[in-house]
Design a protein around this motif. Structure first.
Motif, PDB file in Angstrom:
ATOM      1  N   ASN A   1      63.673 -56.156  27.600  1.00 45.17           N
ATOM      2  CA  ASN A   1      63.692 -57.039  28.873  1.00 45.17           C
ATOM      3  C   ASN A   1      64.077 -58.411  28.701  1.00 45.17           C
ATOM      4  OD1 ASN A   1      62.819 -54.726  30.635  1.00 45.17           O
ATOM      5  ND2 ASN A   1      60.647 -54.914  30.227  1.00 45.17           N
ATOM      6  N   LEU A   2      63.486 -58.894  27.647  1.00 45.54           N
ATOM      7  CA  LEU A   2      64.047 -60.438  27.268  1.00 45.54           C
ATOM      8  C   LEU A   2      65.889 -60.236  26.939  1.00 45.54           C
ATOM      9  CD1 LEU A   2      61.491 -61.625  24.761  1.00 45.54           C
ATOM     10  CD2 LEU A   2      61.680 -62.261  27.260  1.00 45.54           C
ATOM     11  N   HIS A   3      66.228 -59.124  26.581  1.00 47.49           N
ATOM     12  CA  HIS A   3      67.561 -59.024  26.267  1.00 47.49           C
ATOM     13  C   HIS A   3      68.158 -58.805  27.727  1.00 47.49           C
ATOM     14  CE1 HIS A   3      67.203 -57.373  22.064  1.00 47.49           C
ATOM     15  NE2 HIS A   3      66.906 -58.692  22.192  1.00 47.49           N
ATOM     16  N   ARG A   4      67.475 -57.886  28.513  1.00 52.01           N
ATOM     17  CA  ARG A   4      68.090 -58.123  30.017  1.00 52.01           C
ATOM     18  C   ARG A   4      68.299 -59.301  30.812  1.00 52.01           C
ATOM     19  NH1 ARG A   4      65.851 -54.199  34.535  1.00 52.01           N
ATOM     20  NH2 ARG A   4      67.106 -55.685  35.643  1.00 52.01           N
ATOM     21  N   LEU A   5      67.236 -60.219  30.593  1.00 55.54           N
ATOM     22  CA  LEU A   5      67.119 -61.523  31.121  1.00 55.54           C
ATOM     23  C   LEU A   5      68.395 -62.382  30.643  1.00 55.54           C
ATOM     24  CD1 LEU A   5      63.252 -62.725  30.949  1.00 55.54           C
ATOM     25  CD2 LEU A   5      64.834 -62.070  33.021  1.00 55.54           C
ATOM     26  N   MET A   6      68.789 -62.307  29.433  1.00 56.42           N
ATOM     27  CA  MET A   6      69.622 -62.863  28.968  1.00 56.42           C
ATOM     28  C   MET A   6      70.926 -62.541  29.314  1.00 56.42           C
ATOM     29  SD  MET A   6      68.807 -63.100  25.007  1.00 56.42           S
ATOM     30  CE  MET A   6      70.214 -64.009  24.376  1.00 56.42           C
ATOM     31  N   ARG A   7      71.267 -60.992  29.610  1.00 57.81           N
ATOM     32  CA  ARG A   7      72.486 -60.559  30.313  1.00 57.81           C
ATOM     33  C   ARG A   7      72.724 -60.947  31.574  1.00 57.81           C
ATOM     34  NH1 ARG A   7      70.463 -55.751  27.508  1.00 57.81           N
ATOM     35  NH2 ARG A   7      71.066 -55.709  25.509  1.00 57.81           N
ATOM     36  N   ASP A   8      71.523 -61.013  32.210  1.00 58.59           N
ATOM     37  CA  ASP A   8      71.747 -61.403  33.807  1.00 58.59           C
ATOM     38  C   ASP A   8      72.063 -63.006  33.856  1.00 58.59           C
ATOM     39  OD1 ASP A   8      70.705 -58.884  34.372  1.00 58.59           O
ATOM     40  OD2 ASP A   8      68.855 -59.324  34.907  1.00 58.59           O
ATOM     41  N   PHE A   9      71.312 -63.833  33.028  1.00 62.85           N
ATOM     42  CA  PHE A   9      71.607 -65.223  32.983  1.00 62.85           C
ATOM     43  C   PHE A   9      73.096 -65.406  32.565  1.00 62.85           C
ATOM     44  CE2 PHE A   9      71.675 -69.499  31.077  1.00 62.85           C
ATOM     45  CZ  PHE A   9      70.950 -70.094  31.837  1.00 62.85           C
ATOM     46  N   ALA A  10      73.671 -64.766  31.595  1.00 59.08           N
ATOM     47  CA  ALA A  10      75.037 -64.927  31.121  1.00 59.08           C
ATOM     48  C   ALA A  10      76.058 -64.416  32.518  1.00 59.08           C
ATOM     49  CB  ALA A  10      75.278 -64.313  29.970  1.00 59.08           C
TER      50      ALA A  10
END
Ligand code: SF4
Lengths: 412, 166
Positions: free
Chosen positions: A77-86
């Motif tokens: 889920n942290l990885h998802r947050l990064m993809r969304d932010f990018a």
């Protein structure tokens, strides 16, 4: 104009005023990178600062490398947050399998000579390999750079290391930097820039220069600069040299012609001895990886030791490429086949077992021999394991025999 | 910022960030998860014993190693009010001030576990009230004082939007 070190020159150039060690400068940054360990906190700090858009999206980089692929739902889920932010901010994201953050910044030319480049990771001094000031900071400082395009810094004093002499066979950049960390100690360059120069440096490949600059972090250094003389860099650049009468905190000269392979013994990277002093120590896990040593030349050194043979029974040899590009090059030239036939297990390009977040955690009282940069207790995820740090050739030799092996035996 | 008073928990030199919070626990945005594992490999009893407001005291090079901001966050979440050390590793020092955990550098000292300390951040001194000894602190750059006074870098930039020119 008073005489300046390389670091003072680069900071003066970017700050637009002449600065000297000890002064505080606010400087524009040329890049700001965060990994999956540090980006989630940086993203939160950025929003808490009121940030809605990055000052320079083209200079912001997110890398999923420390726990890639995700070992559990929390990290996924942290990885998802990064993809969304990018996606929202329009900055570049290197996703699972692309490689280790520092390798990617250099390999893709995001960092260039004389840049000031921030990384929310302590091994950011690696960029000194290309004559840039790579400075490690925390997540909140990085968020501030995303917001403002700037950072503040104290201009560091410089320790200059002059390295001369021709290296013996089986002695590599890793042996040089381990030796120097042993000489200077874990806090030997705290708050300082470390400048590397001399004939033993100007002959080194880009990959070896990265190995050298990388472990300035293990001396407590703020940044590193490797003399760009002889640097193999694809684009033209204006080299920055120190003035002959620049003022240094210390200048130390070493003749490396008689340097032998070196190894860090548990539990600190400055516990350095010659490999011969611990020859015979049994090992269970051999790791070739990390931003220090998992590039093509490192794999070639390992393959030269292992090719045509099998690792010892009871030994696991794990290899995590510094990047997918390294893996693909090694696939194309037969190195992957040679290492695999010798018994190696290949992992996802990225940090792998280096930081103990997932995959490759050693058991209690197991002995690990690794090409990485830190052997603090618990570093690989288990405080009851024992980690030795050395060069790829010595790791390969230990995997072959099941024990730390006298490099003289590599001749046979 | 007023004087901080608290009881000292004392550790030695070169406490690295892997010992403050092991890498395997850092992948989280939940600070209570960090506090639950703070100093776990160095002193497993610490997190039971620490009381809100206590002072962490260390020797040379506190916070060396990884740049993880989770290290000062874990200490802050566990209730530590200020960290006093002979000297700090650079990134830890900066991170701590950025997240609003005060840190004070005092050089070699003789503070013992259980000592009652009074830390005056602005005057830059630590008083060991158990024996009256006074340790002067290293002076902070103005920008750090401003960040500390704002309560951290997030507040500093939320208020100002940019770094103030020096
Ligand atoms: S490979 Fe290891 S040292 Fe390098 S960035 Fe990844 S975790 Fe850090």
């Amino acid at each position: 104009m008073t005489a300046q070190t390389v670091t003072e020159k680069i900071i003066s150039q970017r700050a637009g005023i002449a600065v000297r060690a000890g002064e505080i400068a606010v400087v524009p940054v040329d890049g700001a990178m965060a990994s999956d360990t540090t980006a989630p906190l940086a993203m939160r700090a950025f929003r808490e600062m009121g940030g809605t858009r990055l000052k320079r999206p083209d200079q912001a980089f997110l890398v999923i490398d420390h726990a890639a692929p995700a070992p559990n739902e929390r990290i996924a889920n942290l990885h998802r947050l990064m993809r969304d932010f990018a996606a929202e901010m329009g900055c570049q994201l290197y996703d699972v399998g692309a490689g280790i953050c520092h390798q990617l910044m250099v390999e893709n030319g995001h960092v260039q000579p004389s840049h000031i480049f921030l990384g929310a990771d302590s091994h950011t001094p690696t960029y000194g390999a290309v004559g840039a000031l790579g400075i490690g900071m925390g997540s909140t400082d990085l968020a501030a750079a995303w917001l403002t395009g700037k950072t503040w810094l104290k201009v560091p004093e410089t320790t200059k290391l002059v390295l001369n002499g021709r290296l013996q066979p089986h002695v590599s950049a890793k042996d040089i930097i381990l030796f120097l960390v042993g000489q200077l100690g874990i806090a030997g360059a705290t708050y300082q820039a470390v400048e590397f120069t001399g004939t033993a440096v100007t002959h080194l490949s880009l990959a070896s220069r990265m190995t050298l600059a990388n472990m300035v972090a293990e001396m407590g250094g703020k940044t590193a600069v490797v003399d760009t003389t002889g640097l193999d860099w694809p684009t033209p650049f204006t080299p920055i040299q120190a003035d002959p009468d620049a003022r240094y905190h210390a200048v130390r000269e070493f003749d490396l012609s008689h340097l032998t392979p070196q190894i860090a013994v548990p539990h600190s990277p400055d516990n350095i001895v010659p490999v011969t002093a611990v020859a015979g120590q049994k090992i269970q896990l051999a790791f070739i990886g990390s931003c220090t040593n998992s590039r093509l030349e490192d794999w070639h050194a390992a393959a030269a030791v292992l090719a045509g043979q099998r690792i010892a029974p009871g030994v696991r040899l794990l290899i995590a490429p510094a990047s997918k590009a390294v893996f693909d090059a090694a696939l194309a030239d037969g190195t992957v086949a040679a290492l695999s036939a010798a018994g190696a297990t290949f992992m996802t390009a990225g940090c792998g077992p280096c930081v103990g977040t997932h995959q490759g955690v050693p058991g209690d009282e197991e002995v690990v021999i690794s090409t990485a940069n830190r052997n603090f207790r618990g570093r690989m995820g288990n405080p009851n394991a024992h980690i030795y740090l050395t060069s790829p050739a010595i790791v390969a030799a230990a995997a072959l025999t099941g024990e730390i092996t006298n490099p003289a035996e590599l001749e046979n | 910022m007023k004087t901080i008073q608290g009881i000292a928990h004392v550790y030695g030199d070169n406490v690295d960030t892997d010992r403050i919070i092991p890498g395997k626990y850092t992948k989280t945005l939940d600070v209570s998860h960090l506090a639950a594992h703070v100093l776990e490999d160095l002193d497993p009893d610490f997190r039971q014993q620490v009381q809100p407001g206590d002072v962490l005291v260390a020797g040379d090079n506190f916070g060396c190693g990884s740049s993880r901001e989770q290290a000062p966050l874990a200490l802050k979440a566990a209730g530590v009010s200020v960290v006093v050390a002979a000297y700090f590793a650079r990134i830890f020092f900066r991170n701590a001030i950025n997240i609003g955990l005060p840190v004070v550098e005092i050089g070699p000292h003789a503070i013992t576990p259980g000592a009652r300390l009074a830390v005056d951040l602005l005057a830059g001194q630590v008083v060991d009230e158990s024996n009256g000894r006074i340790y002067p602190a290293t002076r902070l750059p103005d920008v750090m004082v401003a960040i500390l006074q704002a309560g951290g870098l997030v507040n500093y930039l939320r208020e100002r939007g940019d770094y103030e020119q020096q």
